[in-house]
Design an enzyme around this catalytic site. Structure first.
Site, mmCIF file in Angstrom:
data_model
loop_
_atom_site.group_PDB
_atom_site.id
_atom_site.type_symbol
_atom_site.label_atom_id
_atom_site.label_comp_id
_atom_site.label_asym_id
_atom_site.label_seq_id
_atom_site.Cartn_x
_atom_site.Cartn_y
_atom_site.Cartn_z
ATOM 1 N N CYS A 1 1.068 -1.320 0.203
ATOM 2 C CA CYS A 1 0.092 0.016 0.142
ATOM 3 C C CYS A 1 0.624 1.191 -0.015
ATOM 4 O O CYS A 1 0.475 2.145 -0.363
ATOM 5 C CB CYS A 1 -0.921 0.096 1.411
ATOM 6 S SG CYS A 1 -2.177 -1.396 1.082
ATOM 7 N N HIS B 1 -9.616 3.473 -1.720
ATOM 8 C CA HIS B 1 -8.491 3.218 -1.487
ATOM 9 C C HIS B 1 -7.627 2.408 -2.815
ATOM 10 O O HIS B 1 -7.554 0.999 -2.526
ATOM 11 C CB HIS B 1 -8.070 2.336 -0.319
ATOM 12 C CG HIS B 1 -6.895 1.923 0.125
ATOM 13 N ND1 HIS B 1 -5.465 2.601 -0.278
ATOM 14 C CD2 HIS B 1 -6.410 1.014 1.159
ATOM 15 C CE1 HIS B 1 -4.549 1.843 0.339
ATOM 16 N NE2 HIS B 1 -4.905 0.946 1.149
ATOM 17 N N CYS C 1 -0.203 2.887 6.738
ATOM 18 C CA CYS C 1 0.300 1.312 6.757
ATOM 19 C C CYS C 1 0.233 0.879 5.466
ATOM 20 O O CYS C 1 -0.256 1.304 4.508
ATOM 21 C CB CYS C 1 -0.992 0.713 7.706
ATOM 22 S SG CYS C 1 -2.372 0.645 7.170
ATOM 23 N N GLY D 1 0.276 -3.519 3.971
ATOM 24 C CA GLY D 1 0.206 -4.944 4.201
ATOM 25 C C GLY D 1 1.455 -5.527 4.433
ATOM 26 O O GLY D 1 2.526 -5.164 3.634
#
Length: 394
Positions: A93, A350, A380, A382
């Protein structure tokens, strides 16, 4: 004699993004190469329309369809000179934030004067994303969702389940998640209504000469939403869980881009930059604790720049899940009126590889609109990672 080089200042002179498209929506039939090329072209057009001597292109993408260097194909599709090199980056991400960091470092070290960075994701066309979505739907309709005590141990690729574990371990209730999501929707609906996204968004056309606009607004932001709608949603990962499709982000499509320049080049061209890029921080945590990663990245970035949380005027913290956002809020203790003032990814959507630069772009235009001095973007990723970036108004 060897000459020691000093670090150069880095300025952002152009920033833009597509509107964010819904799953199988208005942008879903555009390839990621084409979507990125359109956005690179817009960034160049916003600067002055000229193809300067670009020293590199860095593009972030989490699940690129084009496996032969998406960045290189995108820059050529955008009509950039064949001498410009391109590199595609994947930090899940955080991919487009990583593109911005690498582009800035190239200028900082004196290895370039002008660099374009971008991020793109067409999740509607991603085999990996859609396969997982279909699998999850089949699980819900055939055997039903698992209970919390039935979750397995190997969850590296199961970010939603990790978010559920984090919510339970940190006592983040369903009600608080729905309330945070509702606030995100309210802020985004107000920003859309007042035109706060207008400067960052460009209307997407398949051909610049075509009168046909495919999309000129964020398609994911609802026209209306109520707390009853949020509270009536069923969990999507575990049957006794707290995460729903309305208090988490969705599957989306979009692209974003920026042009970075050295101070020397800015002065030579007589440009008025948008903001100055100052610094960044990247952290790793256990993948089950990915929700905490932005807070750690923020804390380390502030510490190494001798700043406190109160020194920051505006924040963008990505909302992968309301549970993740709330945990960061609890850990950092920021002023809620400074964070995601135009709503976050729960409302806007997103598109993974696009989002890092999307939130930076939104932050920059919010800083300009509100005359904020320091802005900080964080998110953040993954696999257990987090990043934060610091910008200063000129």
């Amino acid at each position: 004699m060897f000459k020691k080089r000093r670090l150069n200042r880095v300025f952002i002179v152009s920033a833009c993004r597509t509107p964010i498209g819904k799953t199988a929506g208005s942008l879903s039939n555009i390839s990621d190469v084409k979507l990125m090329a359109l956005t690179l072209s817009e960034a160049i057009k916003r600067l002055d329309g000229k193809n300067h001597r670009y020293d590199g292109v860095y593009i972030g993408s989490c699940f690129p369809h084009e496996n032969y260097n998406l960045a290189r194909k995108s820059l050529l599709e955008a009509g950039m000179p064949v001498l410009v090199p391109g590199a595609t980056l994947n930090r899940t991400c955080c991919s487009s934030m990583e593109a911005l960091i690498q582009g800035a470092r190239q200028i900082m070290t004196g290895d370039g004067e002008v660099v374009i960075v971008g991020g793109v994701e067409n999740m509607s066309r991603s085999p990996h994303v859609m396969k997982n979505a279909i699998r999850n739907l089949r699980t819900r309709t055939s055997v039903g969702l698992p209970a919390f005590n039935e979750i397995g141990d190997n969850l590296m690729d199961e970010v939603g389940l990790c978010a559920e574990i984090s919510a339970r371990e940190n006592n983040i209730s369903r009600k608080s998640q729905d309330e945070a999501a509702f606030q995100s929707y309210q802020n985004a609906m107000r920003a859309k209504r007042k035109g706060y996204f207008d400067n960052e968004i460009f209307p997407v056309k398949l051909d610049s000469t075509s009168p046909n606009i495919l999309l000129d607004h964020d398609e994911n932001i609802p026209d209306d939403i109520t707390m009853d709608m949020l509270s009536n949603e069923e969990p999507i990962f575990i049957r006794d869980g707290t995460i729903t499709k309305l208090n988490a982000t969705s599957i989306n499509d979009g692209a974003s881009a920026m042009i970075l320049m050295s101070e020397k080049m800015v002065d030579e061209l007589g440009l008025n930059p948008l903001v100055e890029y100052l610094d960044s921080e990247t952290v790793g945590v256990h993948y089950k604790d990915f929700s905490k990663a932005p807070a750690y990245a923020i804390d380390r970035l502030l510490s190494k720049n001798n700043l406190s949380i109160d020194d920051i005027d505006l924040f963008e913290c990505n909302e992968a899940y309301a549970a993740q956002f709330l945990l960061c809020r609890e850990m950092i203790g920021w002023n809620e009126n400074k964070v995601n003032v135009n709503g976050g990814s729960i409302a806007l959507g997103h598109p993974l590889g696009c989002t890092g630069l999307r939130i930076c772009t939104t932050l920059i235009y919010s800083m300009l609109r509100l005359n904020a001095n320091l802005g900080l973007a964080s998110m953040c990723a993954g696999g257990g990672m987090g990043q934060s970036l610091l910008f200063r108004n000129i």
